[in-house]
Design a protein around this motif. Sequence first.
Motif, PDB file in Angstrom:
ATOM      1  N   ALA A  62       2.936   2.856  -2.800  1.00 49.18           N
ATOM      2  CA  ALA A  62       3.483   2.088  -1.682  1.00 49.18           C
ATOM      3  C   ALA A  62       2.803   0.722  -1.572  1.00 49.18           C
ATOM      4  CB  ALA A  62       3.321   2.867  -0.381  1.00 49.18           C
ATOM      5  N   LEU A  63       1.489   0.698  -1.711  1.00 50.17           N
ATOM      6  CA  LEU A  63       0.760  -0.570  -1.624  1.00 50.17           C
ATOM      7  C   LEU A  63       1.083  -1.483  -2.804  1.00 50.17           C
ATOM      8  CD1 LEU A  63      -2.648   0.828  -0.363  1.00 50.17           C
ATOM      9  CD2 LEU A  63      -1.025  -0.588   0.921  1.00 50.17           C
ATOM     10  N   ARG A  66       4.352  -3.285  -2.389  1.00 49.87           N
ATOM     11  CA  ARG A  66       4.280  -4.360  -1.386  1.00 49.87           C
ATOM     12  C   ARG A  66       3.562  -5.593  -1.925  1.00 49.87           C
ATOM     13  NH1 ARG A  66       4.660   0.310   1.214  1.00 49.87           N
ATOM     14  NH2 ARG A  66       5.788   0.452   3.162  1.00 49.87           N
ATOM     15  N   GLN A  67       2.859  -5.465  -3.051  1.00 51.57           N
ATOM     16  CA  GLN A  67       2.072  -6.566  -3.581  1.00 51.57           C
ATOM     17  C   GLN A  67       2.702  -7.263  -4.781  1.00 51.57           C
ATOM     18  OE1 GLN A  67      -2.108  -5.597  -4.049  1.00 51.57           O
ATOM     19  NE2 GLN A  67      -2.018  -4.210  -2.311  1.00 51.57           N
TER      20      GLN A  67
END
Length: 69
Positions: A62-63, A66-67
């Motif tokens: 998930a992280l 987002r990056q």
Amino acid sequence: MHVYEMLAENDHHTDGAVRQWHMTADGASVALCGRELEPGAARLSTDAWGHTEEKFCHTCGALYLRQVP
């Protein structure tokens, strides 16, 4: 711009096999989820994401999404 790669979390209660994969940035041994991993653990390119027998850390995934563009 960060360079991402997958880093193995080894299972020390069995034979040291890969328990699951995490995402790291810039050669770090701390995963995006905050878990500290062994610096010498197996590393894979992000191209391998979704193509391993072992599961992948949901939080790292998930992280990571987002990056990256």
